[in-house]
Design an enzyme around this catalytic site. Structure first.
Site, PDB file in Angstrom:
ATOM      1  N   THR A 119       0.867  -1.176   0.000  1.00 46.66           N
ATOM      2  CA  THR A 119       0.000   0.000   0.000  1.00 46.66           C
ATOM      3  C   THR A 119       0.898   1.218   0.000  1.00 46.66           C
ATOM      4  O   THR A 119       2.055   1.150   0.408  1.00 46.66           O
ATOM      5  CB  THR A 119      -0.952   0.037   1.216  1.00 46.66           C
ATOM      6  OG1 THR A 119      -0.173  -0.027   2.407  1.00 46.66           O
ATOM      7  CG2 THR A 119      -1.932  -1.111   1.169  1.00 46.66           C
ATOM      8  N   SER A 120       0.354   2.342  -0.447  1.00 47.48           N
ATOM      9  CA  SER A 120       1.168   3.544  -0.603  1.00 47.48           C
ATOM     10  C   SER A 120       1.381   4.314   0.689  1.00 47.48           C
ATOM     11  O   SER A 120       2.350   5.039   0.823  1.00 47.48           O
ATOM     12  CB  SER A 120       0.530   4.473  -1.636  1.00 47.48           C
ATOM     13  OG  SER A 120       0.484   3.814  -2.879  1.00 47.48           O
ATOM     14  N   THR A 121       0.460   4.201   1.635  1.00 43.40           N
ATOM     15  CA  THR A 121       0.577   4.969   2.865  1.00 43.40           C
ATOM     16  C   THR A 121       0.374   4.087   4.082  1.00 43.40           C
ATOM     17  O   THR A 121      -0.192   2.998   3.993  1.00 43.40           O
ATOM     18  CB  THR A 121      -0.455   6.121   2.913  1.00 43.40           C
ATOM     19  OG1 THR A 121      -1.762   5.560   2.904  1.00 43.40           O
ATOM     20  CG2 THR A 121      -0.282   7.079   1.740  1.00 43.40           C
TER      21      THR A 121
END
Length: 192
Positions: free
Chosen positions: A8-10
């Site tokens: 996931t990006s964050t």
């Protein structure tokens, strides 16, 4: 051996959706090694789990991810990862796009979806920049709201400009950080 990769990006996002997609196709923690990380897919830097996965690969392993955008968001990075996998005589499965890199059609499909992932990332960046520029042009103040009232800031600036107290002393008196007061003076081009 199956090696599952989830990203996931964050930090506030969860990999549950990706694991659900993988589980639906029969890939899970009991028959696979899972590599999870929370980092942007913009580049391969700081992708420690992906690097660990690639280092752990042994001939015949299968790298599985829920979708191609989880591996990388640029075609150059995607092919870098894919080439490493292929050089180690392993295979890659992206469940959502359903392709096999061992065939010409699979490689073609990989390129198409990789280009789409890159386009998506670049479009998001453009929209974000345009949205921020629009808000700024409308006079909307961006960023975190100030903890201090405008009145407190004005009083502190006035005290600093009219007394012989140091910036640090005035900031401390008003419970500001040194940087807060310094930045306010800099914004107004004020020097003593």
């Amino acid at each position: 051996m199956n090696r599952l990769y989830c990203r996931t990006s964050t930090l506030d996002q969860f990999q549950d959706r990706q694991m659900y997609i993988l589980n639906e196709k029969g890939y899970n923690e009991s028959n696979s090694v899972v590599y999870e990380e929370k980092v942007s897919g913009k580049s391969l830097k700081k992708r420690d789990e992906l690097k660990r996965l690639l280092n752990d690969l042994e001939k015949g392993d299968v790298v599985v991810c829920s979708e191609i955008s989880r591996l990388a968001r640029s075609t150059i990075d995607l092919w870098s990862v894919a080439n490493t996998i292929l050089e180690k005589e392993c295979s890659l499965i992206c469940v959502k796009e359903n392709f096999d890199l061992s065939t010409a059609m699979g490689r073609f499909t990989f390129n198409i979806f990789g280009s789409i992932a890159q386009l998506e990332r670049e479009t998001i960046s453009e929209r974000t920049r345009d949205g921020l520029a629009s808000k700024k042009a409308q006079g909307i103040v961006l960023g975190r709201p100030s903890v201090y009232s405008q009145e407190e800031i004005e009083q502190a600036i006035h005290e600093y400009m009219t007394s012989k107290k140091s910036l640090k002393d005035v900031a401390s008196h008003y419970n500001f950080t040194y940087g807060t007061l310094y930045n306010e003076l800099k914004k107004r081009n004020l020097k003593r």
